[in-house]
Design a protein around this motif. Sequence first.
Motif, PDB file in Angstrom:
ATOM      1  N   HIS A   5      35.200 -25.802   6.047  1.00 24.31           N
ATOM      2  CA  HIS A   5      36.729 -25.701   6.469  1.00 24.31           C
ATOM      3  C   HIS A   5      37.520 -26.268   5.303  1.00 24.31           C
ATOM      4  O   HIS A   5      38.792 -26.161   5.539  1.00 24.31           O
ATOM      5  N   ARG A  30      44.953 -14.170   9.469  1.00 27.05           N
ATOM      6  CA  ARG A  30      44.947 -12.677   8.294  1.00 27.05           C
ATOM      7  C   ARG A  30      45.183 -13.664   6.804  1.00 27.05           C
ATOM      8  O   ARG A  30      45.646 -14.135   6.471  1.00 27.05           O
ATOM      9  N   ASP A  53      40.961 -20.600  15.298  1.00 30.14           N
ATOM     10  CA  ASP A  53      40.328 -19.774  15.371  1.00 30.14           C
ATOM     11  C   ASP A  53      40.479 -19.001  13.770  1.00 30.14           C
ATOM     12  O   ASP A  53      41.107 -18.333  13.511  1.00 30.14           O
ATOM     13  N   PRO A  54      39.473 -18.552  13.324  1.00 32.16           N
ATOM     14  CA  PRO A  54      39.031 -18.393  12.033  1.00 32.16           C
ATOM     15  C   PRO A  54      39.455 -16.537  12.025  1.00 32.16           C
ATOM     16  O   PRO A  54      40.125 -15.858  11.639  1.00 32.16           O
ATOM     17  N   ALA A  55      39.106 -16.590  13.419  1.00 32.65           N
ATOM     18  CA  ALA A  55      38.952 -14.681  13.361  1.00 32.65           C
ATOM     19  C   ALA A  55      40.744 -14.563  13.675  1.00 32.65           C
ATOM     20  O   ALA A  55      40.859 -12.805  13.793  1.00 32.65           O
ATOM     21  N   SER A  56      41.350 -15.320  13.993  1.00 32.03           N
ATOM     22  CA  SER A  56      42.662 -14.898  13.680  1.00 32.03           C
ATOM     23  C   SER A  56      43.721 -15.546  12.350  1.00 32.03           C
ATOM     24  O   SER A  56      44.703 -15.363  12.641  1.00 32.03           O
ATOM     25  N   LEU A 103      37.012 -17.475   3.334  1.00 25.74           N
ATOM     26  CA  LEU A 103      38.172 -15.951   4.449  1.00 25.74           C
ATOM     27  C   LEU A 103      39.533 -16.704   3.224  1.00 25.74           C
ATOM     28  O   LEU A 103      39.787 -15.811   2.810  1.00 25.74           O
ATOM     29  N   ASN A 139      34.574 -13.036   5.971  1.00 26.14           N
ATOM     30  CA  ASN A 139      35.317 -13.567   6.976  1.00 26.14           C
ATOM     31  C   ASN A 139      34.778 -15.226   7.642  1.00 26.14           C
ATOM     32  O   ASN A 139      35.468 -15.647   8.236  1.00 26.14           O
ATOM     33  N   MET A 140      34.189 -15.797   6.162  1.00 28.70           N
ATOM     34  CA  MET A 140      33.993 -17.002   6.584  1.00 28.70           C
ATOM     35  C   MET A 140      34.594 -18.126   5.879  1.00 28.70           C
ATOM     36  O   MET A 140      34.516 -17.583   4.778  1.00 28.70           O
TER      37      MET A 140
END
Lengths: 74, 386
Positions: B66, B223, B218-221, B246, B241-242
């Motif tokens: 990260h 953009r 949260d990586p999903a959040s 990302l 997305n990783m």
Amino acid sequence: MSEQTVILFPTSAHVMRAEKLLNKVCVTCRLIPVPRHLSSDCGFCLVVSRHECAKVCALMDDKKVTYDDTAPLD
Amino acid sequence: MMIYLDNAATSWPKAPGVTDAITRFMTDIGANPGRSGHRLSIEAARMVATVREQVAELLGAPDPLHVVFTLNVTHAINVALHSLLRPGNHVVTTSVEHNSMLRPLTALTKNGVEFTAVSCAPDGSLDPASIQAAIRPETVMIALTHASNVLGTRLPINSIGEIAREHGLLMLLDAASTAGCVPIDMMTDNIDLLAFTGHKALLGPTGTGGLILGPRVDPASIRPVFHGGTGSRSATETQPNMLPDLLECGTLNTAGLAGLGAALSWITTQGVNSIQQTCRAHTSALLKRLQANTGVTVYGPRDVGLRTATIAFNINGLSPSHAGQILDERYGILCRVGLHCAPRAHATAGTFPDGSIRFSAGIFTTSDEINAAADAVSCLAQETAQ
């Protein structure tokens, strides 16, 4: 059947993490360019002995090292 | 004679081993990490992975993957703000921020993001309660500097991080002035996003820096702002997305990262606490001399324990730009004058629009240099007063 198994990862940073983990526990591994028929990735992947693959995958699961897939190295 | 007191702009000299590491990388490796599968590409990737781990270790980041490398802290802050904020979101920041924070926040107001810059006291200090008071229902982030790049004032990030957690907000920290010279631990300091630069107190080359994402992000959040080649998921035309890919595309500054790795090794050997003590001793000595001079106005906290090695001051009756020129030409003292890319910080201190002189000692500054700089300021103040 191939004696070696390829392990594919989502990023090269993940490959590095896996390599370090396997070196630490003295599991023999090597890095090779990603075979084109297995993945579109440009970088490299990890190759381990087929006999050790299950153990390696369990270890990576345990240590939360994300990998994508495994496949025989033809 | 030359006395370098501009370490807040960029540290100089760099840590021992930095130049050699860059040369070695360029001479013996040179390849692109993660793109090709040959031995040199793999070697480059190993080097990058090691530096990722070093950064994570030094700054208390739980997951080296990260750690996203960027070109500098401005780049990192832009990535954080633009990737996470959405129209309608509100951000709380402070009045001592660098333009690296204020400009992207201001730019984002055109996209419907709002921000409140909480006023700090003239010495740059901040009451965490004022941050709490600025939180609104639509606030999603507290984004602030760890220390003012003008006044040297360290902000109470731990308490502010607790406030962020109580309200379910993310805390983004600009650690440009502190990473490498002030102990930082992302987990115990409640930092969710840490933006750092490699070329200041981390003693590495310019063109290195990064953004570290903590477990509450949260990586999903995310953009991503930048989209492009990563060496991974190459058949798709969307960003992987990783993390780190990302947020990390295009070829990295590998030579710079090799240098940064050497600098991090040196810092780890010395210890950040020891570096902080050395810098604090220089700051204390210089502050004492400057504050005792009636012809000089010093800004920022008087307590050396509340600040970094950055000291802002003015020689009464002399413009900062003129003073800077004389200090360089006559005394060989290299410092930075003006607004230091932080107009609100100067407005907070009451030094806007003229700005101030800024001396910033570093780990390689000597006591003799501190004394010589103080002597030069005394001479100049005396001369100006006559």
